[in-house]
Design an enzyme around this catalytic site. Structure first.
Site, PDB file in Angstrom:
ATOM      1  N   LYS A  15       0.839  -1.214   0.000  1.00 34.09           N
ATOM      2  CA  LYS A  15       0.000   0.000   0.000  1.00 34.09           C
ATOM      3  C   LYS A  15       0.872   1.261   0.000  1.00 34.09           C
ATOM      4  CE  LYS A  15      -2.171  -1.177   3.815  1.00 34.09           C
ATOM      5  NZ  LYS A  15      -1.515  -2.455   4.123  1.00 34.09           N
ATOM      6  N   ARG A  90     -10.226   0.410   8.198  1.00 31.87           N
ATOM      7  CA  ARG A  90      -9.746  -0.931   8.488  1.00 31.87           C
ATOM      8  C   ARG A  90     -10.780  -1.754   9.236  1.00 31.87           C
ATOM      9  NH1 ARG A  90      -3.968  -0.021   8.546  1.00 31.87           N
ATOM     10  NH2 ARG A  90      -2.816  -1.816   9.263  1.00 31.87           N
ATOM     11  N   ARG A 129      11.819  -5.316   5.003  1.00 30.00           N
ATOM     12  CA  ARG A 129      11.471  -3.910   4.732  1.00 30.00           C
ATOM     13  C   ARG A 129      12.358  -2.937   5.519  1.00 30.00           C
ATOM     14  NH1 ARG A 129       5.500  -1.783   5.604  1.00 30.00           N
ATOM     15  NH2 ARG A 129       5.734  -2.740   7.644  1.00 30.00           N
ATOM     16  N   ARG A 162      10.840  -1.240  11.099  1.00 28.49           N
ATOM     17  CA  ARG A 162       9.741  -0.940  12.010  1.00 28.49           C
ATOM     18  C   ARG A 162       9.677  -1.947  13.149  1.00 28.49           C
ATOM     19  NH1 ARG A 162       4.554   0.301   8.313  1.00 28.49           N
ATOM     20  NH2 ARG A 162       3.570  -1.052   9.845  1.00 28.49           N
ATOM     21  N   ARG A 173      -0.667  -9.274  13.077  1.00 26.25           N
ATOM     22  CA  ARG A 173      -1.237  -8.242  12.201  1.00 26.25           C
ATOM     23  C   ARG A 173      -2.007  -8.879  11.046  1.00 26.25           C
ATOM     24  NH1 ARG A 173       4.004  -5.321  10.755  1.00 26.25           N
ATOM     25  NH2 ARG A 173       2.749  -4.196   9.235  1.00 26.25           N
TER      26      ARG A 173
END
Ligand code: AP5
Ligand code: MG
Length: 218
Positions: A15, A90, A129, A162, A173
């Site tokens: 996203k 969400r 990431r 993160r 998640r």
């Protein structure tokens, strides 16, 4: 009339990566609820302190505070031409609140590109990431590396990983997404605005598919 696009997809679907391309292409403001929470956390605001516990556990921040935060952001002047929402709504309650708010502005959600990616791919993406905390640019050590390891191509800042990309938090998640956010696929399909995109392709290919889907409506 202002354009409102909602990016839907599980954690790690891409996203944030695609938002950077799309927002520029359509002149929209990129509003990421996760980035807004992380900004609050950095500034040590009450909202940031409240959100931290939920984010660290991989759970959703309660609807009331999340809705209030996003409403405040998208009602600002810099969002006049429209917004590209990333990570919001969400939950069904958030989707209803957004619909009501836009109705009040004489608008609606115009298009919901849904980036579909299977869970095993998501885990690999999130574990590799790296993000620039200053400009928000997203990299991947294997799939989209910066020119120099650990350094942002755009502003030379030091890249970070993160806190919520640890494997146990990632699994949580993904589960929370399945339980609380996945119902929005049917919700937006029923409204006739969903555009499903195969998110397993390369970043460039996914970008092309998304631009084509949005151009049909925006
Ligand atoms: P948030 O920041 O929104 O995180 P998320 O939804 O879990 O999504 P991510 O940012 O992890 O993934 P992404 O889809 O943006 O993928 P990316 O482009 O980075 O939310 C964090 C937390 O905040 C939540 O858990 C919750 O606690 C709270 N929160 C936020 N919004 C909320 C709300 N509305 N309500 C309640 N709580 C809320 O890409 C991932 C990686 O893959 C990158 O390394 C990238 O380079 C790579 N990549 C991307 N595309 C490709 C591709 N096509 N091929 C190969 N690699 C790719
Ligand atoms: Mg993101």
């Amino acid at each position: 009339m202002a354009t409102y696009i909602v990016l839907l997809g599980p954690p790690g679907a891409g996203k944030g990566t695609q938002a950077q391309i799309i927002a520029k292409e359509f002149g929209l403001m990129h509003v990421s609820s996760g980035d807004l929470f992380r900004e609050n956390l950095k500034n040590q605001t009450e909202l940031g302190k409240l959100a931290k516990g939920f984010m660290d556990r991989g759970e959703l921040v309660p609807d009331d505070v999340t809705i209030a935060m996003v409403k405040d952001r998208i009602s600002r002047l810099d969002c006049e031409k429209g917004v590209l929402l990333d990570g919001f709504p969400r939950t069904p309650a958030q989707a209803e609140a957004l619909g009501e708010m836009l109705k009040g502005l004489g608008s609606k959600v115009d298009c919901v590109p849904y980036i579909s990616v299977p869970a095993e791919v998501l885990i690999e993406r999130l574990s590799g990431r790296w993000t620039c905390p200053a400009c928000g640019r997203v990299y991947h050590e294997k799939f989209n590396p910066p020119t120099q390891a650990g350094v942002c191509d755009a502003d030379g800042g030091a890249l970070i990983q993160r806190d919520d990309d640890k494997s146990e938090t990632v699994e949580r998640r993904i589960r929370v997404y399945g339980e609380q956010t996945a119902p929005l696929i049917a919700y937006y399909r029923n409204l006739g605005v969903l555009a499903e995109v195969d998110g397993t392709q390369s970043i460039e290919e996914v970008g092309k598919l998304m631009l084509a889907a949005i151009r049909k409506v925006a």
